[in-house]
Each structure stands twice: as structure tokens, then as C-alpha cells.
Design a protein around this motif. Structure first.
Motif, PDB file in Angstrom:
ATOM      1  N   MET A 119      39.350  40.329  43.245  1.00  0.00           N
ATOM      2  CA  MET A 119      39.181  40.293  41.798  1.00  0.00           C
ATOM      3  C   MET A 119      40.590  40.085  41.243  1.00  0.00           C
ATOM      4  SD  MET A 119      35.897  40.804  40.974  1.00  0.00           S
ATOM      5  CE  MET A 119      35.888  41.313  39.242  1.00  0.00           C
ATOM      6  N   VAL A 120      40.734  39.107  40.356  1.00  0.00           N
ATOM      7  CA  VAL A 120      42.041  38.859  39.757  1.00  0.00           C
ATOM      8  C   VAL A 120      42.042  39.353  38.313  1.00  0.00           C
ATOM      9  CG1 VAL A 120      42.491  36.835  41.218  1.00  0.00           C
ATOM     10  CG2 VAL A 120      41.463  36.510  38.947  1.00  0.00           C
ATOM     11  N   ALA A 139      34.048  36.954  35.276  1.00  0.00           N
ATOM     12  CA  ALA A 139      33.833  35.575  35.739  1.00  0.00           C
ATOM     13  C   ALA A 139      33.653  35.482  37.249  1.00  0.00           C
ATOM     14  CB  ALA A 139      35.018  34.709  35.305  1.00  0.00           C
ATOM     15  N   PHE A 140      32.693  34.654  37.667  1.00  0.00           N
ATOM     16  CA  PHE A 140      32.441  34.376  39.090  1.00  0.00           C
ATOM     17  C   PHE A 140      32.113  32.885  39.209  1.00  0.00           C
ATOM     18  CE2 PHE A 140      31.149  38.693  38.093  1.00  0.00           C
ATOM     19  CZ  PHE A 140      31.862  39.437  39.026  1.00  0.00           C
ATOM     20  N   ALA A 147      32.341  35.315  49.168  1.00  0.00           N
ATOM     21  CA  ALA A 147      33.378  36.335  48.966  1.00  0.00           C
ATOM     22  C   ALA A 147      33.710  36.515  47.494  1.00  0.00           C
ATOM     23  CB  ALA A 147      34.625  35.964  49.755  1.00  0.00           C
ATOM     24  N   ALA A 148      33.794  35.388  46.775  1.00  0.00           N
ATOM     25  CA  ALA A 148      34.224  35.428  45.376  1.00  0.00           C
ATOM     26  C   ALA A 148      33.187  36.075  44.462  1.00  0.00           C
ATOM     27  CB  ALA A 148      34.523  34.011  44.894  1.00  0.00           C
ATOM     28  N   SER A 149      31.928  36.056  44.892  1.00  0.00           N
ATOM     29  CA  SER A 149      30.882  36.495  43.990  1.00  0.00           C
ATOM     30  C   SER A 149      29.970  37.569  44.588  1.00  0.00           C
ATOM     31  CB  SER A 149      30.065  35.261  43.586  1.00  0.00           C
ATOM     32  OG  SER A 149      29.192  35.547  42.551  1.00  0.00           O
ATOM     33  N   SER A 185      38.693  39.900  34.010  1.00  0.00           N
ATOM     34  CA  SER A 185      38.817  39.809  35.466  1.00  0.00           C
ATOM     35  C   SER A 185      37.789  38.815  35.987  1.00  0.00           C
ATOM     36  CB  SER A 185      38.595  41.186  36.102  1.00  0.00           C
ATOM     37  OG  SER A 185      38.765  41.116  37.504  1.00  0.00           O
ATOM     38  N   GLY A 186      38.005  38.370  37.234  1.00  0.00           N
ATOM     39  CA  GLY A 186      37.063  37.437  37.836  1.00  0.00           C
ATOM     40  C   GLY A 186      37.214  37.427  39.338  1.00  0.00           C
ATOM     41  N   GLY A 187      36.202  36.913  40.024  1.00  0.00           N
ATOM     42  CA  GLY A 187      36.180  36.917  41.486  1.00  0.00           C
ATOM     43  C   GLY A 187      36.678  35.616  42.098  1.00  0.00           C
TER      44      GLY A 187
END
Length: 283
Positions: A119-120, A139-140, A147-149, A185-187
Motif C-alpha cells: 500500500m503506498v 485505489a486498486f 498482490a496489488a488488490s 492510499s492505494g495498492g
């Protein structure tokens, strides 16, 4: 007679058409193979990275493999479910689904690599933990981006953090929208984060990191000739020792390729994710 000549001509043409049609499909199948790449980034960016790698593989194998992707991840999933790509680079969760149906077979994966979600957040964020993002839209890239979502969202749910997922299509779009302050934040994943535009990346930091899993699969459609797949596998794994290939590997942030088997993704199967069940049963 003239009629006889015409008929003979027509007959000759029909025989010729028949002969051509007998040759062409098999040759066409031999001649072009499609390689579908999961659209984590814009098509143009992916083509620039993967095009030269496929040229390298083609030169080593004598095959004619062409780069393909899709406008977004859900469309890529649909195409995988219909077996549209001869070869494909898909996320670990995709492989647990499309390895069952239509039955893609993994033959390679990134060497010495485990995948993890991140998560950034903006570097100047006041947040101390993910709980501080509770009640926000986050956000994704897409619902089934692994991995990101999937990993990031399941952690947020386990931690009982209330959030509204917003799907912005690509990893780059996640980073851009968080940098602009549209979402707190987002993935994403480390590799695409390192690959994103430095002007964007410099405004962000990795805020949270998940556990690690088997990375993306390079897999072949079940109808693919085994010896063809073996050639591709050999060419990819061979890049590790080839000085010529060092720059190509660097361009996709890979240390190299290694052989892979179906069982390598049992850690992901154990997560029992059922997001794409409809694509399995739509057949």
C-alpha cells in the motif's frame, strides 16, 4: 467446348483453393503464436518492455511469437477464460483459475522472486497505520489484480478497516492518483512501483507490505505443442546466462527466469479466493 474449358478452369480453381485451405491453417498456427501479458501498465509501455524479449525468444527458437495484451485486467481475464492467448503471463491468482479452465499449464516464473502487495501513500501523509485510512476510498488496479488488490484488500478486511475500493485500471494509475491526493492510499507491487515515473514515485512511500507468495506464471494454452513450450522455456531460462540478455531482464526488473510447475501455486490456491468463479462457470 467453351463450357468445358470454363468448368475445367473452375474445377482447377476449386482444387487449388482446397489445396491452399489444407495447407494454410496448420502453417498459420505454426507461424504466429500470441503471448498475452497482464495489463498492469499501459499497452504501449508493456509492448516496449516485452517486444524485445519476444524478439530474443524468437531468434533463439525460430518461433514467431507476437506480443498481445488487453485494454484492462477484466478484459484480459475474459480472454484468458476463452483461451485466446497461446502463451500468457498472468498473475498468481489468475493462474489458479485459468490453470483449471481452460487449463493453461505453467512452464516458467520469475527467478528468486516472491510476490507481495504494497500500500503506498504520499510521503507527507499524517497517517501512522493503515487504520488511519479507515472510512476512505482507496485505489486498486482491478478486483482480481493479485498482490496489488487481492492481498491488500483482504488484509484491510481482516484488520476491520472500513474502505471503499476504487478500481483505476493500472498500477501506474494507482500511483498517479495517490500522488495527486485523489486517494490517501492505494495498492501496488514493488516492481511496478520501482518502474513507475520517477516524478510520481518521488512523492510516494511504501506504507505497508504483505506476506510473500509465488509470483506470476508464464503458462501455455493446453493445445500448445509440448516441444514448442519446452523451446520457449529453454530460451527464457537461458537468458540468465546470456550477457546479451542482461539489459532485457533489467528492463522488466527480473533477475532471470526459472522452470515452474502447476504445484508451485498451491500457496495461492490455499487462500481460496473466489472472485472469478463466474468466469469458470461461464463456459
Amino acid at each position: 467446348s467453351d463450357l468445358g474449358k470454363v468448368m475445367l478452369k473452375q474445377h482447377g480453381a476449386i482444387v487449388l483453393i482446397f489445396l491452399l485451405s489444407a495447407i494454410t491453417p496448420a502453417q498459420a498456427e505454426e507461424s504466429i503464436l500470441t503471448f498475452g501479458v497482464v495489463p498492469q501498465q499501459a499497452a504501449k509501455k508493456l509492448a516496449k518492455k516485452w517486444g524485445p524479449i519476444l524478439q530474443y525468444v524468437n531468434a533463439k527458437t525460430g518461433l514467431n511469437i507476437r506480443f498481445r495484451t488487453a485494454p484492462n485486467i477484466p478484459e484480459f481475464e475474459k480472454r484468458l477464460s476463452q483461451g485466446e492467448y497461446d502463451l500468457a503471463y498472468m498473475n498468481p491468482y489468475h493462474y489458479t483459475v485459468f490453470g483449471e479452465h481452460p487449463g493453461y499449464q505453467a512452464f516458467s516464473k520469475q527467478k528468486n522472486k516472491r510476490i507481495k502487495g504494497i500500500m503506498v501513500a504520499r510521503k507527507d501523509t499524517e497517517a501512522k497505520s493503515l487504520k488511519d485510512f479507515s472510512g476512505n476510498a482507496l485505489a486498486f488496479p482491478a478486483p482480481a489484480a493479485f498482490a496489488a488488490s487481492i492481498l491488500t484488500r483482504s488484509h484491510l478486511k481482516e484488520s476491520e478497516i472500513e474502505f471503499t475500493p476504487k478500481y483505476v485500471k493500472s498500477h501506474d494509475s494507482v500511483y498517479r492518483s495517490v500522488a495527486k491526493g485523489i486517494f490517501p492510499s492505494g495498492g501496488g507491487v514493488v516492481r511496478t512501483f520501482n518502474n513507475t515515473d520517477p516524478a510520481i514515485r518521488e512523492q510516494l512511500k511504501i506504507f505497508w507490505t504483505s506476506k510473500t507468495y509465488t509470483p506470476h506464471a508464464f503458462a501455455a494454452h493446453p493445445s500448445m505443442n509440448r516441444s514448442t513450450v519446452a523451446k520457449v522455456q529453454q530460451a527464457l531460462v537461458g537468458m540468465n546466462q546470456d550477457p546479451e540478455a542482461a539489459a532485457l531482464l533489467k528492463s522488466i526488473n527480473f533477475k532471470g527466469f526459472e522452470k515452474a510447475t502447476h504445484q508451485d501455486w498451491d500457496d495461492v490456491r490455499a487462500l481460496k479466493i473466489d472472485l472469478l468463479e463466474d468466469l469458470k462457470t461461464a463456459q
